[in-house]
Design an enzyme around this catalytic site. Structure first.
Site, PDB file in Angstrom:
ATOM      1  N   GLY A  18       0.487  -0.900   0.192  1.00  0.00           N
ATOM      2  CA  GLY A  18      -0.107   0.055   0.192  1.00  0.00           C
ATOM      3  C   GLY A  18       0.554   1.084  -0.625  1.00  0.00           C
ATOM      4  O   GLY A  18       2.166   0.995   0.262  1.00  0.00           O
ATOM      5  N   LYS A  19       0.317   2.428  -0.263  1.00  0.00           N
ATOM      6  CA  LYS A  19       0.599   3.623  -0.100  1.00  0.00           C
ATOM      7  C   LYS A  19       0.083   4.543   0.721  1.00  0.00           C
ATOM      8  O   LYS A  19      -1.431   4.672   0.925  1.00  0.00           O
ATOM      9  CB  LYS A  19       0.448   4.633  -1.808  1.00  0.00           C
ATOM     10  CG  LYS A  19       1.526   3.689  -2.623  1.00  0.00           C
ATOM     11  CD  LYS A  19       1.318   4.870  -4.081  1.00  0.00           C
ATOM     12  CE  LYS A  19       2.575   4.140  -5.001  1.00  0.00           C
ATOM     13  NZ  LYS A  19       2.135   4.543  -5.955  1.00  0.00           N
ATOM     14  N   LYS A  24       5.085   4.317   0.809  1.00  0.00           N
ATOM     15  CA  LYS A  24       5.389   3.362   0.756  1.00  0.00           C
ATOM     16  C   LYS A  24       5.225   1.675   1.475  1.00  0.00           C
ATOM     17  O   LYS A  24       6.176   2.017   1.965  1.00  0.00           O
ATOM     18  CB  LYS A  24       4.920   2.582  -0.881  1.00  0.00           C
ATOM     19  CG  LYS A  24       6.511   2.438  -0.762  1.00  0.00           C
ATOM     20  CD  LYS A  24       6.644   2.113  -2.712  1.00  0.00           C
ATOM     21  CE  LYS A  24       8.027   2.480  -3.037  1.00  0.00           C
ATOM     22  NZ  LYS A  24       7.685   2.369  -4.498  1.00  0.00           N
ATOM     23  N   ASP A 135      -3.172   9.054  15.604  1.00  0.00           N
ATOM     24  CA  ASP A 135      -4.061   8.773  13.866  1.00  0.00           C
ATOM     25  C   ASP A 135      -4.584   7.441  13.825  1.00  0.00           C
ATOM     26  O   ASP A 135      -4.753   6.746  13.042  1.00  0.00           O
ATOM     27  CB  ASP A 135      -3.000   9.254  13.528  1.00  0.00           C
ATOM     28  CG  ASP A 135      -4.334   8.472  11.366  1.00  0.00           C
ATOM     29  OD1 ASP A 135      -4.399   9.448  11.360  1.00  0.00           O
ATOM     30  OD2 ASP A 135      -3.290   7.986  10.358  1.00  0.00           O
TER      31      ASP A 135
END
Length: 322
Positions: A18-19, A24, A135
């Site tokens: 994923g990025k 990444k 986050d």
């Protein structure tokens, strides 16, 4: 990404994972550990200097110190001469929680409680080390082969400090808006530990309903919705009143009245869902069986558990913003 450079360090590139905002993630085979690992790759030439100084150096320092079964383990960090950072981490074969919810829809209360309890234990561990994640979201909660939850991505995490016994409030407004509490969205100095708890409430709601409790492209409207403290609980799927009560306490707009992690772990929903008989019943029932007789009423205002912030370690600070 330099595959030859990775191989020199014992890692053979396998496939992309994923990025992210700053890099990444790929899978690689470790010749030393003889297993697949995840490698987060950040090209420092493509990020600004403030990110390097404020976030990356901090992330590298924090992840090396973390050892908990529900937090992604970082094995090694190395850097190339051209300025590419490679962070070698534990690989989770089942992807992230967001993908699980997309594939399955709303999760059962038993599975949700097991995953949520693991999240609580991970965040409690971080907070005891005076680290706030800042986050938390379903995309940052990975799942191993046995569907155990692992918190990842500490790029926006913060080491909490105290002055004269009072927490220095955070003034960096980061994270994902749909998971952020009203105090952060209003750009007020905030206690990042308590902010993490709000994000956990959004995660729990997402697991149980496969939707967001507050979703709006207009942040001002979303703040108004949050401050009303009126959660919309859909009729389908059926969710127990104990779970709804807990979500009300997690998503309390008043910082001083938001529940603490220690109180979460003692809440009726967590205690009931983790009883041996509850686990046995869940193993022989379908996703929502055993809940048909539970009234789908609005959760009462935290009657069965206190929502004050009396826990000094997790409570809000009265310190002046610094």
């Amino acid at each position: 990404m330099d595959k030859t450079f990775m191989e020199c360090h014992g890692y053979t590139y396998q496939s992309p994972l994923g990025k992210g905002m700053f890099g990444k993630v790929v899978t690689a085979h470790s010749s030393q550990m003889r297993k697949l690992v995840a490698v987060k790759i950040i090209d420092l030439r493509k990020v600004d200097s403030s990110y390097k100084q404020k976030f990356l150096l901090h992330e590298k320092k924090i992840v090396k110190s973390l050892k908990h079964p529900n937090i992604i383990r970082t094995y090694e960090i190395f850097e190339s001469k051209i300025g590419t950072v490679y962070m070698v981490m534990e690989n989770c074969s089942k992807g992230d929680l967001e993908k699980l919810i997309v594939a399955r829809g709303p999760l059962t209360e038993q599975l949700s409680c097991r995953l949520f309890t693991q999240l609580c234990m991970a965040i409690q561990y971080l907070h005891e080390k005076n680290v706030a994640h800042r986050d938390l979201k379903c995309e940052n909660l990975l799942l191993d082969s046995k569907l155990n939850l692992k918190v990842c991505d500490f790029g926006l995490s913060k080491s909490i400090t105290y002055t004269d016994g009072q927490m220095v409030l955070s003034k960096t407004y980061c994270g994902t808006s749909t998971y952020a509490p009203p105090e952060l969205l209003k750009s007020c100095p905030y206690n990042p530990k308590v902010s993490d708890v709000w994000s956990m409430g959004v995660v729990l709601y997402k697991m149980l309903y496969a939707s967001m409790p507050f979703s709006s492209t207009n942040v001002t409207k979303m703040i108004k919705m949050q401050m009303k403290h009126e959660l919309n609980f859909p009729n389908d799927p059926l969710v127990s009143s104990e779970a709804k009560t807990l979500m009300h306490c997690l998503l309390h707009p008043v910082v001083e009245e938001r529940i603490t992690i220690s109180q979460i772990l003692e809440s009726p929903w967590v205690l009931n869902q983790t009883k041996p008989e509850a686990c046995a019943e869940a193993s022989t029932s379908t996703a929502n069986s055993g809940q048909a007789n539970i009234p789908d009423e609005k959760a009462e205002e935290c009657q069965q558990m206190p929502c004050d912030m009396s826990d000094a370690e997790e409570g809000p600070s009265t310190a002046s913003p610094i």
